[in-house]
Design a protein around this motif. Sequence first.
Motif, short mmCIF file in Angstrom:
data_model
loop_
_atom_site.label_atom_id
_atom_site.label_comp_id
_atom_site.label_asym_id
_atom_site.label_seq_id
_atom_site.Cartn_x
_atom_site.Cartn_y
_atom_site.Cartn_z
N PHE A 157 -11.70 -3.01 -9.10
CA PHE A 157 -10.40 -3.66 -9.25
C PHE A 157 -9.66 -3.10 -10.46
O PHE A 157 -10.24 -2.86 -11.51
N ASP A 158 -8.35 -2.95 -10.28
CA ASP A 158 -7.44 -2.77 -11.40
C ASP A 158 -7.31 -4.14 -12.07
O ASP A 158 -7.72 -5.17 -11.51
N ILE A 159 -6.74 -4.17 -13.27
CA ILE A 159 -6.54 -5.45 -13.96
C ILE A 159 -5.11 -5.97 -13.81
O ILE A 159 -4.85 -6.97 -13.17
N GLY A 160 -4.13 -5.28 -14.42
CA GLY A 160 -2.76 -5.77 -14.46
C GLY A 160 -2.10 -5.85 -13.10
O GLY A 160 -2.09 -4.88 -12.35
N ASN A 161 -1.56 -7.03 -12.76
CA ASN A 161 -0.90 -7.30 -11.49
C ASN A 161 -1.85 -7.19 -10.30
O ASN A 161 -1.40 -7.03 -9.16
N HIS A 189 -11.20 0.62 -3.83
CA HIS A 189 -10.53 0.34 -5.10
C HIS A 189 -9.23 -0.39 -4.80
O HIS A 189 -8.44 0.02 -3.95
N VAL A 190 -9.01 -1.49 -5.53
CA VAL A 190 -7.85 -2.36 -5.32
C VAL A 190 -6.94 -2.30 -6.54
O VAL A 190 -7.38 -2.54 -7.67
N GLY A 191 -5.66 -1.98 -6.33
CA GLY A 191 -4.72 -1.92 -7.44
C GLY A 191 -3.29 -1.99 -6.97
O GLY A 191 -3.02 -1.97 -5.77
N ARG A 221 2.70 -7.47 -3.28
CA ARG A 221 3.05 -8.87 -3.11
C ARG A 221 4.37 -9.10 -2.38
O ARG A 221 4.53 -10.09 -1.68
N GLU A 222 5.30 -8.23 -2.59
CA GLU A 222 6.63 -8.42 -2.02
C GLU A 222 6.89 -7.51 -0.82
O GLU A 222 8.05 -7.38 -0.39
N ASN A 223 5.87 -6.87 -0.31
CA ASN A 223 6.00 -6.01 0.86
C ASN A 223 7.04 -4.91 0.64
O ASN A 223 7.83 -4.57 1.51
N LYS A 224 7.00 -4.32 -0.58
CA LYS A 224 7.97 -3.31 -0.95
C LYS A 224 7.56 -1.89 -0.56
O LYS A 224 8.39 -0.99 -0.52
N TYR A 225 6.28 -1.69 -0.27
CA TYR A 225 5.77 -0.32 -0.12
C TYR A 225 5.21 -0.09 1.28
O TYR A 225 4.09 0.38 1.46
N GLN A 226 6.03 -0.44 2.28
CA GLN A 226 5.60 -0.29 3.66
C GLN A 226 5.38 1.16 4.06
O GLN A 226 4.67 1.45 5.03
N ASP A 227 5.99 2.08 3.31
CA ASP A 227 5.86 3.50 3.64
C ASP A 227 4.60 4.12 3.04
O ASP A 227 4.30 5.29 3.29
N SER A 265 -2.37 -10.28 -2.03
CA SER A 265 -3.15 -10.76 -3.18
C SER A 265 -4.61 -10.41 -2.94
O SER A 265 -5.01 -10.11 -1.81
N VAL A 266 -5.41 -10.46 -4.00
CA VAL A 266 -6.82 -10.11 -3.85
C VAL A 266 -7.54 -11.08 -2.92
O VAL A 266 -8.56 -10.73 -2.32
N GLY A 267 -7.01 -12.29 -2.76
CA GLY A 267 -7.63 -13.26 -1.87
C GLY A 267 -7.67 -12.82 -0.42
O GLY A 267 -8.50 -13.30 0.36
N GLU A 268 -6.77 -11.89 -0.04
CA GLU A 268 -6.75 -11.41 1.34
C GLU A 268 -7.80 -10.35 1.62
O GLU A 268 -8.08 -10.03 2.77
N ILE A 269 -8.40 -9.80 0.58
CA ILE A 269 -9.30 -8.66 0.74
C ILE A 269 -10.52 -9.03 1.56
O ILE A 269 -10.97 -8.25 2.42
#
Length: 229
Positions: A7-11, A177-179, A201-207, A215-219
């Motif tokens: 895991f990454d830490i920030g955000n 790896h999650v970040g 979180r905001e579905n900004k990076y669909q590409d 969120s990490v809870g979905e992993i």
Amino acid sequence: MIRAVFFDIGNTLFFYNYEFFSKMLMERFSIDIDARELEAIHYSLGEAIQKKAADKKDHHEFVSDVYGLWLEELDIDKDLIPNIIDAVRTHPFPHLFWSKMGEDVRETLTWFQEHGVKMGVISNATGQIKRLIEHAGLEDYFNVVLDSHIVGFEKPDTRIFEKALAEVGVKPEEAVHVGDLVGADIDGARAAGITPVLVDRENKYQDVDCIRVKSVGEIVGLSIFKNHG
């Protein structure tokens, strides 16, 4: 089968503590800015922060650049900005700036621990990560904690991922790896042969061509963990 999750830490596991920063601005510089305003401006800079992260400067430069952008948007006196950045950098408790743990973090880490999945942290940071994890009481979950300031190289450098793999004793294809940063987390993990998961979180990076979660809870519900039930 996936045997390790990094895991990454920030955000990702932790979030910025705007109340703490707001209090510091008032106490040290007599600047009165509400935590909600700090958060709103910080959020509005999301794409600019992603771009700066992709420029692959060292983490100290990256942090200074982000604070610079943020403080300028807040219309703070430009002469004060270097002093504020220095106050953040030299603060005796730097881990407290990123001390808001995600609501689903402990539950998620517990799930992986109970299912025999090794866990680690891989973070571009300034030496505060171990202290932050201990402050949150999460130290017993992680088999390895790699802070770029301590190990001497940072994401997306594949060496930091390779060190994590070696520490927990798994192959790249057995790790995730999650970040939240495309350049550092997604590109870095993929270059090391590790499956990347983007926290978007905001579905900004669909590409972006990778697994995405809000969120990490979905992993734990991802198909790559279906054999861990």
